[in-house]
Design a protein around this motif. Structure first.
Motif, mmCIF file in Angstrom:
data_model
loop_
_atom_site.group_PDB
_atom_site.id
_atom_site.type_symbol
_atom_site.label_atom_id
_atom_site.label_comp_id
_atom_site.label_asym_id
_atom_site.label_seq_id
_atom_site.Cartn_x
_atom_site.Cartn_y
_atom_site.Cartn_z
ATOM 1 N N ASP A 11 9.327 -11.134 4.190
ATOM 2 C CA ASP A 11 10.393 -10.195 3.862
ATOM 3 C C ASP A 11 10.250 -9.909 2.369
ATOM 4 O OD1 ASP A 11 12.814 -8.992 3.040
ATOM 5 O OD2 ASP A 11 13.914 -9.964 4.669
ATOM 6 N N ALA A 12 9.703 -8.759 2.050
ATOM 7 C CA ALA A 12 9.398 -8.416 0.661
ATOM 8 C C ALA A 12 10.638 -8.413 -0.216
ATOM 9 C CB ALA A 12 8.705 -7.060 0.599
ATOM 10 N N GLY A 17 0.757 -2.783 3.402
ATOM 11 C CA GLY A 17 -0.029 -2.302 4.540
ATOM 12 C C GLY A 17 -1.029 -1.266 4.072
ATOM 13 N N ARG A 18 -1.115 -0.206 4.807
ATOM 14 C CA ARG A 18 -1.961 0.931 4.391
ATOM 15 C C ARG A 18 -1.047 2.024 3.848
ATOM 16 N NH1 ARG A 18 -7.658 0.213 5.007
ATOM 17 N NH2 ARG A 18 -7.943 -1.439 6.505
ATOM 18 N N TYR A 19 -0.212 1.608 2.876
ATOM 19 C CA TYR A 19 0.795 2.473 2.238
ATOM 20 C C TYR A 19 1.880 2.886 3.238
ATOM 21 C CZ TYR A 19 -3.167 2.795 -0.938
ATOM 22 O OH TYR A 19 -4.228 2.492 -1.756
ATOM 23 N N THR A 20 2.168 1.972 4.163
ATOM 24 C CA THR A 20 3.131 2.286 5.224
ATOM 25 C C THR A 20 4.338 1.359 5.235
ATOM 26 O OG1 THR A 20 1.881 0.876 6.741
ATOM 27 C CG2 THR A 20 1.356 3.240 6.747
ATOM 28 N N LYS A 21 4.373 0.357 4.394
ATOM 29 C CA LYS A 21 5.519 -0.549 4.405
ATOM 30 C C LYS A 21 5.870 -1.008 2.996
ATOM 31 C CE LYS A 21 3.850 -4.983 5.733
ATOM 32 N NZ LYS A 21 3.435 -5.930 6.728
ATOM 33 N N PRO A 39 8.197 0.038 -4.935
ATOM 34 C CA PRO A 39 7.748 0.841 -6.074
ATOM 35 C C PRO A 39 8.671 2.038 -6.343
ATOM 36 C CG PRO A 39 6.199 1.030 -4.233
ATOM 37 C CD PRO A 39 7.178 -0.044 -3.888
ATOM 38 N N ALA A 40 9.231 2.625 -5.279
ATOM 39 C CA ALA A 40 10.144 3.769 -5.453
ATOM 40 C C ALA A 40 11.364 3.374 -6.282
ATOM 41 C CB ALA A 40 10.564 4.316 -4.098
ATOM 42 N N ARG A 41 11.830 2.156 -6.124
ATOM 43 C CA ARG A 41 12.977 1.655 -6.884
ATOM 44 C C ARG A 41 12.705 1.708 -8.389
ATOM 45 N NH1 ARG A 41 13.832 -3.877 -4.702
ATOM 46 N NH2 ARG A 41 14.402 -2.598 -2.920
ATOM 47 N N LYS A 76 12.853 -17.353 -18.047
ATOM 48 C CA LYS A 76 12.598 -16.352 -19.113
ATOM 49 C C LYS A 76 11.153 -15.851 -19.078
ATOM 50 C CE LYS A 76 16.257 -18.005 -22.139
ATOM 51 N NZ LYS A 76 16.898 -18.978 -21.316
ATOM 52 N N LYS A 77 10.766 -15.366 -17.908
ATOM 53 C CA LYS A 77 9.430 -14.812 -17.705
ATOM 54 C C LYS A 77 9.552 -13.363 -17.237
ATOM 55 C CE LYS A 77 7.629 -19.012 -15.497
ATOM 56 N NZ LYS A 77 6.818 -19.407 -14.329
ATOM 57 N N LEU A 78 8.430 -12.711 -17.166
ATOM 58 C CA LEU A 78 8.346 -11.396 -16.554
ATOM 59 C C LEU A 78 8.044 -11.562 -15.077
ATOM 60 C CD1 LEU A 78 6.094 -9.632 -19.217
ATOM 61 C CD2 LEU A 78 8.534 -9.240 -18.843
ATOM 62 N N VAL A 79 8.396 -10.542 -14.286
ATOM 63 C CA VAL A 79 8.012 -10.509 -12.879
ATOM 64 C C VAL A 79 6.804 -9.588 -12.765
ATOM 65 C CG1 VAL A 79 8.712 -9.909 -10.532
ATOM 66 C CG2 VAL A 79 10.399 -10.847 -12.129
ATOM 67 N N LEU A 80 5.761 -10.081 -12.130
ATOM 68 C CA LEU A 80 4.581 -9.273 -11.845
ATOM 69 C C LEU A 80 4.613 -8.958 -10.351
ATOM 70 C CD1 LEU A 80 1.893 -8.046 -12.874
ATOM 71 C CD2 LEU A 80 0.805 -10.172 -12.141
ATOM 72 N N ILE A 81 4.954 -7.710 -10.045
ATOM 73 C CA ILE A 81 5.001 -7.272 -8.647
ATOM 74 C C ILE A 81 3.622 -6.713 -8.313
ATOM 75 C CG2 ILE A 81 6.130 -5.783 -6.970
ATOM 76 C CD1 ILE A 81 8.562 -5.685 -8.919
ATOM 77 N N ASP A 82 2.930 -7.434 -7.462
ATOM 78 C CA ASP A 82 1.566 -7.107 -7.042
ATOM 79 C C ASP A 82 1.666 -6.399 -5.699
ATOM 80 O OD1 ASP A 82 -1.024 -7.131 -6.018
ATOM 81 O OD2 ASP A 82 -1.300 -9.296 -6.228
ATOM 82 N N LEU A 83 1.397 -5.106 -5.691
ATOM 83 C CA LEU A 83 1.478 -4.290 -4.478
ATOM 84 C C LEU A 83 0.078 -4.070 -3.933
ATOM 85 C CD1 LEU A 83 3.864 -1.726 -6.133
ATOM 86 C CD2 LEU A 83 4.555 -3.382 -4.393
ATOM 87 N N GLY A 84 -0.156 -4.502 -2.697
ATOM 88 C CA GLY A 84 -1.493 -4.345 -2.139
ATOM 89 C C GLY A 84 -1.557 -4.772 -0.693
ATOM 90 N N GLY A 85 -2.764 -5.045 -0.244
ATOM 91 C CA GLY A 85 -2.984 -5.476 1.130
ATOM 92 C C GLY A 85 -4.218 -6.362 1.212
ATOM 93 N N ASN A 86 -4.233 -7.223 2.206
ATOM 94 C CA ASN A 86 -5.356 -8.150 2.380
ATOM 95 C C ASN A 86 -6.663 -7.435 2.734
ATOM 96 O OD1 ASN A 86 -3.919 -10.492 1.763
ATOM 97 N ND2 ASN A 86 -3.152 -10.663 3.855
#
Length: 172
Positions: free
Chosen positions: A52-53, A111-115, A120-122, A68-78
């Motif tokens: 659940d992302a 996924g393949r830009y489907t989920k 990222p839109a946020r 007190k760190k940054l969040v690195l949001i890694d968007l991708g797929g296996n």
């Protein structure tokens, strides 16, 4: 005297022209690996396709605030070789402690830009131009790397040092 004044003006101009993140960046560690080809295989599969992302992201933000760190949001797929290369680099024993000191990393399967495209839109990214894509978010939820989301989409053709240098731009 004129030469010294010109040098001071030149230095000032260079500092003013430099991106703000470059002035505040931390020193990147030096990876032992000199080439992506030297990564141990098999490369990791960093994305939990059943996760659940939203829950994972909320947990990363909470932990980042606490430490007190940054969040690195890694968007991708296996399925993505570049995503797996990035995951392999940040898991290296000489890099992982540095990453853990500065970032809460959360791998979000798109996924393949489907989920999970609402994430990222946020942050104002309506379309991914490739993966891996990265959003760096501070403890207040502010996007830190605006406009620099897609720099590592060709990670397999980069050096380990250039990948780590990219990560070092954002922490102060």
């Amino acid at each position: 005297m004129k030469l010294r004044a010109l040098a001071a003006v030149g230095l000032t101009a260079a500092l003013l022209a430099a991106p703000a993140f470059a002035l505040a960046a931390t020193k990147a560690p030096t990876p032992a690996l000199k080439s992506i080809a030297d990564l141990p295989t098999p490369l990791p599969y960093p994305y939990n396709e059943q996760a659940d992302a939203e829950v994972d992201l909320a947990a990363a933000i909470k932990a980042a605030k606490k430490h007190k760190k940054l969040v690195l949001i890694d968007l991708g797929g296996n399925w993505c070789g570049d995503c797996r290369v990035f995951a392999g680099i940040i898991e290296q024993p000489d890099i992982k402690p540095w990453v853990d000191k500065h970032y809460e990393v959360v791998a979000i399967d798109v996924g393949r830009y489907t989920k999970n495209m609402q994430i990222p839109a946020r942050y104002g990214v309506d379309k991914l131009k490739g993966v891996p894509s990265f959003l760096v978010v501070d403890t207040k939820g502010k996007l830190v790397n605006d406009g620099a989301f897609f720099a590592l989409t060709d990670a397999r053709h980069m050096t380990p040092q250039s990948i780590v240098d990219w990560l070092a731009q954002w922490p102060k």
